[in-house]
Design a protein around this motif. Sequence first.
Motif, PDB file in Angstrom:
ATOM      1  N   THR A 138     -18.407 -39.554  25.884  1.00 11.86           N
ATOM      2  CA  THR A 138     -17.347 -38.592  25.599  1.00 11.86           C
ATOM      3  C   THR A 138     -16.049 -39.362  25.515  1.00 11.86           C
ATOM      4  O   THR A 138     -15.729 -40.139  26.404  1.00 11.86           O
ATOM      5  N   ARG A 182     -10.875 -29.524  24.696  1.00  9.80           N
ATOM      6  CA  ARG A 182     -12.073 -29.664  25.521  1.00  9.80           C
ATOM      7  C   ARG A 182     -12.076 -28.593  26.609  1.00  9.80           C
ATOM      8  O   ARG A 182     -13.090 -27.930  26.836  1.00  9.80           O
ATOM      9  N   ASN A 192     -16.788 -34.868  22.302  1.00  6.81           N
ATOM     10  CA  ASN A 192     -17.354 -34.451  23.585  1.00  6.81           C
ATOM     11  C   ASN A 192     -18.858 -34.286  23.481  1.00  6.81           C
ATOM     12  O   ASN A 192     -19.333 -33.482  22.686  1.00  6.81           O
TER      13      ASN A 192
END
Lengths: 98, 599
Positions: free
Chosen positions: B542, B322, B547
């Motif tokens: 998320t 991420r 995400n």
Amino acid sequence: MTEKAKAWTRVDQFEVTIDREKCIFCLNCFEACPQEVYDIDYENKKIDIVLPKECLICLHCEEACPTGAIFIKGAIRKQFKPTPVKDMWGWEGIKPPE
Amino acid sequence: MFDKEISTDVLVIGSGIAGMRAAIQARKYVPDVTIVDKTLFGRQTLSSMAGGTTGLVEGYWSFTHPQSVDEFTAFHIISNAFAVTGIREQELEYVAAKEVVVRQDELKEYGVLNPRGQKSYGPPGRMGWANIGPMVEYVKNSDIKCIEKLMITDLIREGDRVTGVIGFEMDTGKWVAINAKATVLATGGGAEVYKRNNTPVRATGDGFVMAYRAGVQLSMMEFILFDAWICAEPDLPNFWIPPSYARTLGVVLNKDGEQFLKNYIPTSTNFVHRELPNLEWGDDMVRRFKGVVEKPATLDPNDPFHQRYGAPVIDLVNTISRGMAMEVDKGRGDPDVPSVYLDFSRVPEEVWLSEPKGVQGLHLLRNHDWKNKPVRMFPGALGNFGGCIVNKDCETSLKGLIAAGEVTYDVDSLRHANVFGVRAGDTAGLYAQRNELPAMDTGKAGELSKRWREIMEREPSEEGDPRKVKELIKNLMWKEAGVLKTKEGLERCLAGLDKIKKENLTKLWAMHPRQLREAIEAWNMAYVGEMIARCSMMREETRGTFNRLDFPDRDDAYWIRKTLLRLEDGEMKMSSEPLEQIYFKWKRQKVKVKGMDVE
């Protein structure tokens, strides 16, 4: 850099090679390659190396080849034996950098 | 209609660890077991690509090295390791925890050396070969019938019973019908739908689509494991930089030279401890687990990454992925290639030199001037977390169809493949013992194969080139449904897939059986892509590896749920249902995900 280090980090000249005389067009290399390094030329009944830069030197093709026509020059060919965790992670005297 | 008709007691499709173990186990119950693969056994499997059974290695989970079944269960349900936090199927996790060590030790019987004490070794592409290789030999030398290079295209169903499968041979192009008392689906995942991936080219999710077409319900398809450590150097393959000492000593930087991971990694304590306040603790739970998960975390003194961030790297993979994607999204990545830097310059030479002793994977980087130039890397898809819904005995909703490995829901590692492969073998063996060979309607099966036979008869065209269609899908998926997802992107993705289905899939052509395999794979990839995009649209939060930029919080109030999909009246029907929380219950609240609001 020490000589040993230079040897290890030197540009590695590995290359996928096919011995056309030994090749029997069984396509095992095409089947075994996880990266599509090979492609099949059906018209001329031969196997082509189309994406040599994708090669992981995993030697799957070399092992799958029944006649030994495929050889990867410059590959590390020593037996990959399982190493006990301790040997690998029991590092002493090397401090991680800040 | 069919050139060959075979009947067998148990048919296993797929030759990864799950398939191999299922076949060996089923053979203990019935004499006639057949295992098929669309290519050579073991070669094109994630079992051979990924680091063997690393998930089981003692000391690998170094901070909560599980000492008991309860501890193992707690760790895998609560922690963020691999894919998700909080929405694992808890019953399956408990089963996996209970059986994992036994199953791991059993690997010795099949010639696997030291299955407990090994980590990744060998170059990328064959790190797991030390596990899967001996098993392939074992199966080939046993009286299990082995059929390589047979592509299974469809499951054949009579009522709610799966009676067999159809497929074609790669060398001859002959169509084959296999009638089986029980069928084990162990076809693996479909991470190949993404442009950047670290899976073998044949991992195209055929099993998902076959099961979907047969009417099996699938779940959680939005969760893809994006491994962070995938090389993004343009002149090197997208290989997984293996977890070696050099890697842990390497520093992850953005283009400004900032060690940005600290902006994304939550706190310097381990994940289990961090999640404690987010859990509801009933009396029985406290009695059973609280002591277990509150045990102080021990930092591994030999692991610099662990020392720096307070958790081992395996637990932070999603967070790192991420972080990398966010940095690139905010324009702080490499200007040429979407990537961030892994700087090895401070790695002592003696470490690099001793790498080949154990971890050989870095040898591909020998071409790279690692001392002076950082290696560019960016996440890539590694596997699917979701898949066919199964119970703990690996039964699907169809009779006679058993599934194990990555093709099932909640199976994300070789640890699971090992445990549930054996369970699938048990179930299939018993089912075959107790049931007669069902009648298989080959006429109906022939009808199903017509769609594929037509592909062989079509004229070649630009739009229908199987390789090109595959590329189209891979690029589209990576661009619009990659690590960071948005509603608009997913809508574009679905529209694009729709266009591909209408314009390209209808024109697919093939001249040779191997091209037909690619055409069918392209077809399947389009459907796997649609499953991923549709499920991603549904999940508005998320979490772990998933995400959504437009929903940056983790929503434990609503989204402790699983997304479901199935084929109904020719359409992909979506729904969701709450997850059963047997052992651990989450508080109904929203949790901030660190780094999703980084500017």
